[in-house]
Design a protein around this motif. Structure first.
Motif: not given
Length: 340
Positions: A74, A131, A135, A137, A153, A155
């Motif tokens: 990002d 990321s 976080r 994702v 990151c 899941t």
């Protein structure tokens, strides 16, 4: 006109071996092909004398392997605090003979889809999906079923489909608590930062802090709520001090928050660490620049990038979440609590 590059056949002729033997030597397969050490040395010497470089384009067309990976992020590629993850990824890729492409989406799903399509058109072998902030994702559809490692990151799947490499924020919070306890702090420990909003790092750090303090029968005295920036932290801490708060130790959720906290404490005439100990997270350059230098728990950016590439290019294994240690960088901002 550029000089004509040497061919594999020319290397073989100079070394006095067959073309296939020269190919096996330069591919590192001399042991399994039982090529003598004398022949190997002749091939290597010939390649050096002719300044031979393999035609990677031709090789990739033949093998369908380009020895390239793509890091899709990002904002990590342009953020000065997270640049170490790029450096770690690059170093690990080079160590394994791969090139690393970098693409930044700024969180735009249209840009993300275009970048992934472009990388796939260039036959990139594998992907790092990264990321800036740790976080949860959702992996883009175009990457599903392909070699992917998640960098910083995760899941939410109960059973991960990809390797993920993240900092161990929970253990970092525990370390923060233990650092203050070992300095003798038992009372007046306050947290500075935003513990709401679903931010992964703040939630994990807070849980670790509470666990570490709880093991010693100690509790946080309170939370000074603010955003993750110096001006917000300055206003919140200044207001708390003006209302009569007398903290003995402040745990800031990142170094930017610590910067604002330092300013508020100095303005109120509180001396660090004589009156108030301060501890933070991230170990950015700010931590060493502040006066006194700030004790901060380091985000292992470089190691995150390196480990993610190792997972991507290493031997196949069942996907797991790898949590990397966050070391405490002890500096001059912590002291024993003053005796009243």
């Amino acid at each position: 006109m550029a000089p004509q590059r040497a061919t594999l056949l020319q290397v073989a002729q100079r070394a006095g071996v067959s073309r296939s033997t020269a190919s096996f030597v330069l591919a590192g397969r001399h042991l399994d092909m039982r090529i003598s050490e004398d022949a190997r040395q002749r091939v290597l010497r010939a390649a050096q004398e002719l300044d031979y470089r393999p035609n990677l384009m031709a090789r990739s067309l033949r093998t369908k392997v380009t020895r390239t990976i793509a890091l899709l992020s990002d904002t990590i590629a342009s953020d000065p605090y997270a640049g170490g993850a790029i450096h770690g990824s690059l170093a690990a890729a080079v160590a394994r003979g791969h090139l690393l492409f970098i693409g930044e989406t700024e969180g735009d799903p249209v840009v993300e889809e275009k970048l992934i399509s472009d990388f796939l058109d260039r036959q990139v072998d594998a992907f790092l999906y990264a990321s800036m902030f740790t976080r949860y994702v959702r992996l883009p559809k175009l990457l599903r079923g392909r070699p992917v490692v998640l960098l910083n990151c995760l899941t939410r799947a109960a059973k991960p489909a990809q390797h993920a490499v993240v900092p161990d924020e929970l253990a970092a919070g525990f370390s923060a608590a233990r650092t203050l306890l070992e300095a003798g702090h038992r009372q007046g420990i306050h947290l500075v930062g935003n513990t709401g909003g679903g931010v992964f790092a703040s939630r994990e750090r807070l849980a670790g802090i509470r666990e570490g303090l709880g093991e010693a029968g100690v509790r946080l005295a309170g939370v000074i709520d603010c955003d993750w920036w110096p001006d917000s932290a300055y206003e919140a801490v200044r207001r708390a001090l003006a209302e009569g708060l007398v903290p003995k130790a402040l745990i800031c959720l990142n170094d930017r928050v610590a910067l604002g906290t330092y300013q508020a404490l100095r303005e109120a005439g509180r001396v660090i660490p004589r009156d108030v100990s301060v501890l933070s997270f991230d170990d950015s350059e700010l931590a060493a620049w502040l006066r006194p230098p700030l004790t901060s728990i380091s985000l292992p950016h470089y190691q995150l990038g390196w480990e993610a590439v190792e997972k991507l290019l290493g031997p196949p294994s069942d996907p797991v979440v790898t949590r990397l240690p966050m070391p405490v960088r002890l500096r001059a901002s912590i002291a024993k609590p003053a005796v009243e």
